[in-house]
Design an enzyme around this catalytic site. Sequence first.
Site, short mmCIF file in Angstrom:
data_model
loop_
_atom_site.label_atom_id
_atom_site.label_comp_id
_atom_site.label_asym_id
_atom_site.label_seq_id
_atom_site.Cartn_x
_atom_site.Cartn_y
_atom_site.Cartn_z
N GLU A 193 0.79 -0.91 -0.08
CA GLU A 193 -0.22 0.06 -0.13
C GLU A 193 1.01 1.49 -0.43
O GLU A 193 0.33 2.15 -0.41
CB GLU A 193 -0.94 -0.40 1.55
CG GLU A 193 -2.00 -0.80 0.70
CD GLU A 193 -1.78 -2.82 1.48
OE1 GLU A 193 -0.62 -2.43 1.90
OE2 GLU A 193 -2.55 -3.53 0.76
N HIS A 242 -11.75 -5.52 8.88
CA HIS A 242 -12.54 -5.65 7.83
C HIS A 242 -13.88 -4.16 7.41
O HIS A 242 -14.69 -4.67 6.95
CB HIS A 242 -12.75 -6.94 7.09
CG HIS A 242 -11.27 -7.14 6.52
ND1 HIS A 242 -10.34 -7.81 7.64
CD2 HIS A 242 -10.78 -7.22 5.30
CE1 HIS A 242 -9.31 -8.68 7.15
NE2 HIS A 242 -9.51 -8.31 5.54
#
Lengths: 321, 358
Positions: free
Chosen positions: A58, A125
């Site tokens: 990322e 999540h």
Amino acid sequence: MSITYLEAIREAQAKALAEDPRVYIYGQDVGRFGGAFKATKNLAEEYPGRVIDAPISEDAMIGTAIGAAIEGMRPIVEMQFADFSSIAFNQIINQAATHYWRTGVPCPFVVRLPSGGNEGSGPFHSQCMESLYSHYPGLVVLTPATVEDAYTMLLEALTIDDPVIYCEHKFLYYHLKADGLPNSSLPIGKARVARAGVHATLVTYSAMLHESLRAARELEQEGWDIEVVDLRSARPIDTDTILASVARTGRLLCVGESFPWGGLTAEVVARICAEGFHLLDAPPLRLNAKDTPIPYHPNLWRSHRPTSSSISATLRKLLRA
Amino acid sequence: MATRTAEAAAQDRTPVGGGNQEEGTPIPFQERYLKAYRSSILARQLEEKLASLYRAGKIVGGVYMGRGQESFSASLASCLDRERHDIFGPLIRDMAGRLAFGEPLLDAPRTYFGSAEGPMHGRDGNVHRGRPREGMPAMISHLGSMISVVCGMLLARKFRGQAGAVGASCIGDGGTSTGACHEALNLAGVEKLPLVLAVANNHYAYSTPCSRQYACGDLVERAAGYGFTGHSVDGTDLAACLEVFDRAVGAARAGEGPQMVVGSLLRLSGHGEHDDSSYITQEDRDAPYGRDCLRVARAQLLEKGWASESELERWDHEITDEVDAAIATAQKESGPDPLKESWHALATERLNEGFYDE
Ligand SMILES: Cc1ncc(C[n+]2csc(CCOP(=O)(O)OP(=O)(O)O)c2C)c(N)n1
Ligand SMILES: [Mg+2]
């Protein structure tokens, strides 16, 4: 034709790829697989070489977007989940957000953050990051709540000369449907009165808009007429629209799905207190997720985030005050 | 041009990254050597001036020197070609490379003094400067985070079909320990980018020796793991550095994928001018990598017959005048005016929230 929030995101990207040669998409599994949520379904086939699988990196994904953006490209970076953008936090807040201010060279790209939870998604999540990113000067933070906004705001985001954090809500992906896609909309930075009312102003955004509208309908049965304002963008906040609403109602509740310490709801309340204290008939209230990590079990998860019933309860408290 | 040695002529025949092989003649080795040397002297003198201004309280924050690393840095930049849209992503100790790449001499003093005329307009200082539109990204402090930016700039060239551009990114031994460095190198390998990573292994990261930084034998061993071609070089030897960077840049340009060049050298200064670097051991100072690269270069110049003692001296004086003039100019300029500052961070004016606007 019925279209979902998720399909609107896909369609916006398809249109951007078709019309703007500067646009490309970089993210894990976004290529042939079409993305973890299928937000880039078939785009790799339709736009060869422009929808690219990224390694699980990322930091480097955002660093790369920054480099490409300052060279004139318009990257879209898909985070697989908003939560993983924490790995790119440094690149977003220290590199992207400071770039224009430090150098005078704009750094335009869009990071898509699949945000918020579902039952069973757990602490890693499910996060909503809008409050965190909004804290930093140099970023635009969008929180579309409707299919129409998901579409038009993503397209408009790609025309903005700044880094845009686009918080798309996973809970809305399949639940939310519209009859078609609009050609135009309110510009980014403008809030929308989603429901007119007179007794209290409920300011919210993203998935919480729908919980809030449900709560407003519930309160209607009890004789209360609640005005609901959809912020649409977390950064900037359209303070004028909120002030105008509070001038009509005299009461304010701000509802958000991120954590309660500081953040977007606190910012809204602080602004209304500072600029519209004289308009208020009661202390303004805020409602956020609970002050713990996001739980896994559906029983816990449902109580962790604000829902129409917790919003209704808070509204009753506000109206009694 | 001065008399040419057989060695120099031989160098000319090797693929020359800094040259323009298709469109023109390659830049001769000697020419590049002199450019790198000149940039190194310029950097050394400029930084010494800045350091003394810092000690005199005329510069805020800090001054960070590339002393001992000039040859390594400048030889990388001397192999790059701005006409081919090459990129040079410098770090803390790359004054010499910046100058060789073409950063205007005034940029550094202006940024150190915070001049409103400088590329950062007083909004950022010292080594945190750049010209992103001219292939020089402006480093942020966070080590490791500039490599992926250079990768993105290369990706943009790839999208635009600008083949043949090379991107160089600089890092120290300590910076290689960051996650950002790992991610960026892995990505560069996956995307087969024409990246040249220059690792200046100066044996310390601030006070931390390499033994506390990594456990592999040599950082160049990592090249294979990322799909890079690895090169090692004595970072104090300008001729050797030029040869190696020439090869690395040429390979990257020719589509042979990313390259990693690890130079062994020593920081001949404190981490910053606040630091007396007493932790650097005598053993390191006496080691071959502890040599002063400029003394090595001077000896090479004399030996190759590319300059005489008096010429070297004359260059030093010319450069002193240049540096003095640049410092005097920058020092005279005003800093930014807080009352005229917009205090807006977004390029999109209508989206700035205007806290504390009148
Ligand atoms: C991510 C990060 N952590 C810490 C620092 C503070 N810091 C600045 S320079 C430095 C040492 C860097 O060592 P190295 O990479 O070997 O470069 P050198 O200074 O030796 O040229 C440290 C720890 C930083 N800039 N970035
Ligand atoms: Mg070091």
